[in-house]
Design a protein around this motif. Structure first.
Motif, PDB file in Angstrom:
ATOM      1  N   ALA A 261       5.054  49.545  68.205  1.00 54.91           N
ATOM      2  CA  ALA A 261       5.819  48.302  68.087  1.00 54.91           C
ATOM      3  C   ALA A 261       5.321  47.261  69.084  1.00 54.91           C
ATOM      4  O   ALA A 261       5.172  46.080  68.739  1.00 54.91           O
ATOM      5  CB  ALA A 261       7.307  48.584  68.315  1.00 54.91           C
ATOM      6  N   ARG A 262       5.039  47.670  70.301  1.00 56.27           N
ATOM      7  CA  ARG A 262       4.542  46.751  71.321  1.00 56.27           C
ATOM      8  C   ARG A 262       3.193  46.164  70.905  1.00 56.27           C
ATOM      9  O   ARG A 262       2.957  44.963  71.039  1.00 56.27           O
ATOM     10  CB  ARG A 262       4.415  47.485  72.657  1.00 56.27           C
ATOM     11  N   ARG A 263       2.322  47.002  70.369  1.00 53.86           N
ATOM     12  CA  ARG A 263       1.001  46.563  69.934  1.00 53.86           C
ATOM     13  C   ARG A 263       1.111  45.576  68.768  1.00 53.86           C
ATOM     14  O   ARG A 263       0.416  44.563  68.732  1.00 53.86           O
ATOM     15  CB  ARG A 263       0.165  47.772  69.532  1.00 53.86           C
ATOM     16  N   GLU A 264       2.012  45.852  67.830  1.00 57.06           N
ATOM     17  CA  GLU A 264       2.184  44.952  66.681  1.00 57.06           C
ATOM     18  C   GLU A 264       2.763  43.606  67.112  1.00 57.06           C
ATOM     19  O   GLU A 264       2.367  42.568  66.593  1.00 57.06           O
ATOM     20  CB  GLU A 264       3.084  45.603  65.629  1.00 57.06           C
ATOM     21  N   MET A 265       3.694  43.612  68.055  1.00 56.02           N
ATOM     22  CA  MET A 265       4.313  42.351  68.486  1.00 56.02           C
ATOM     23  C   MET A 265       3.376  41.526  69.361  1.00 56.02           C
ATOM     24  O   MET A 265       3.619  40.355  69.583  1.00 56.02           O
ATOM     25  CB  MET A 265       5.628  42.611  69.220  1.00 56.02           C
ATOM     26  N   ALA A 266       2.300  42.113  69.829  1.00 57.46           N
ATOM     27  CA  ALA A 266       1.331  41.356  70.616  1.00 57.46           C
ATOM     28  C   ALA A 266       0.440  40.497  69.721  1.00 57.46           C
ATOM     29  O   ALA A 266      -0.211  39.577  70.193  1.00 57.46           O
ATOM     30  CB  ALA A 266       0.468  42.304  71.448  1.00 57.46           C
ATOM     31  N   LYS A 267       0.445  40.775  68.423  1.00 60.93           N
ATOM     32  CA  LYS A 267      -0.394  40.022  67.492  1.00 60.93           C
ATOM     33  C   LYS A 267       0.230  38.644  67.254  1.00 60.93           C
ATOM     34  O   LYS A 267       1.430  38.535  66.999  1.00 60.93           O
ATOM     35  CB  LYS A 267      -0.522  40.763  66.167  1.00 60.93           C
ATOM     36  N   PRO A 268      -0.583  37.592  67.317  1.00 60.01           N
ATOM     37  CA  PRO A 268      -0.055  36.229  67.165  1.00 60.01           C
ATOM     38  C   PRO A 268       0.659  35.992  65.840  1.00 60.01           C
ATOM     39  O   PRO A 268       1.693  35.319  65.810  1.00 60.01           O
ATOM     40  CB  PRO A 268      -1.300  35.344  67.264  1.00 60.01           C
ATOM     41  N   GLU A 269       0.168  36.551  64.746  1.00 63.85           N
ATOM     42  CA  GLU A 269       0.824  36.309  63.454  1.00 63.85           C
ATOM     43  C   GLU A 269       2.211  36.938  63.405  1.00 63.85           C
ATOM     44  O   GLU A 269       3.141  36.372  62.816  1.00 63.85           O
ATOM     45  CB  GLU A 269      -0.042  36.796  62.281  1.00 63.85           C
TER      46      GLU A 269
ATOM     47  N   ARG B  11       4.591  34.717  65.443  1.00 59.35           N
ATOM     48  CA  ARG B  11       4.981  33.538  64.666  1.00 59.35           C
ATOM     49  C   ARG B  11       6.077  33.913  63.676  1.00 59.35           C
ATOM     50  O   ARG B  11       7.083  33.209  63.553  1.00 59.35           O
ATOM     51  CB  ARG B  11       3.768  32.977  63.921  1.00 59.35           C
ATOM     52  N   LYS B  12       5.924  35.033  62.979  1.00 61.39           N
ATOM     53  CA  LYS B  12       6.923  35.480  62.012  1.00 61.39           C
ATOM     54  C   LYS B  12       8.258  35.747  62.698  1.00 61.39           C
ATOM     55  O   LYS B  12       9.318  35.406  62.164  1.00 61.39           O
ATOM     56  CB  LYS B  12       6.449  36.740  61.295  1.00 61.39           C
ATOM     57  N   ALA B  13       8.228  36.353  63.873  1.00 58.61           N
ATOM     58  CA  ALA B  13       9.456  36.662  64.604  1.00 58.61           C
ATOM     59  C   ALA B  13      10.166  35.374  65.018  1.00 58.61           C
ATOM     60  O   ALA B  13      11.395  35.268  64.917  1.00 58.61           O
ATOM     61  CB  ALA B  13       9.144  37.519  65.824  1.00 58.61           C
ATOM     62  N   LYS B  14       9.413  34.377  65.465  1.00 62.98           N
ATOM     63  CA  LYS B  14      10.013  33.104  65.866  1.00 62.98           C
ATOM     64  C   LYS B  14      10.634  32.397  64.670  1.00 62.98           C
ATOM     65  O   LYS B  14      11.719  31.826  64.766  1.00 62.98           O
ATOM     66  CB  LYS B  14       8.975  32.206  66.529  1.00 62.98           C
ATOM     67  N   GLU B  15       9.963  32.442  63.517  1.00 63.98           N
ATOM     68  CA  GLU B  15      10.502  31.819  62.314  1.00 63.98           C
ATOM     69  C   GLU B  15      11.804  32.503  61.896  1.00 63.98           C
ATOM     70  O   GLU B  15      12.779  31.845  61.554  1.00 63.98           O
ATOM     71  CB  GLU B  15       9.482  31.887  61.179  1.00 63.98           C
ATOM     72  N   LEU B  16      11.814  33.820  61.934  1.00 61.24           N
ATOM     73  CA  LEU B  16      13.012  34.569  61.565  1.00 61.24           C
ATOM     74  C   LEU B  16      14.159  34.251  62.518  1.00 61.24           C
ATOM     75  O   LEU B  16      15.291  34.013  62.086  1.00 61.24           O
ATOM     76  CB  LEU B  16      12.723  36.067  61.574  1.00 61.24           C
TER      77      LEU B  16
END
Length: 50
Positions: free
Chosen positions: A20-28, A31-36
């Protein structure tokens, strides 16, 4: 299973947290998390009731 079961479960939890930490480090994904978050906070705004 006791101790062995707890050790296995904690190992799986650590691995899941690392993924999960590795996936959340990805910029895309950031961006999706901020939009949500923006959609959720706009939708949950005040209703005007006290």
């Amino acid at each position: 299973m006791g101790f062995l079961g707890k050790a296995i479960k904690s190992g799986i939890a650590v691995k899941a947290a690392n993924i999960a930490r590795r996936e959340m480090a990805k910029p895309e994904n950031q961006r999706k998390a901020k939009e949500l978050l923006g959609r959720v906070t706009r939708r949950g705004g005040s209703t005007g009731r006290a």
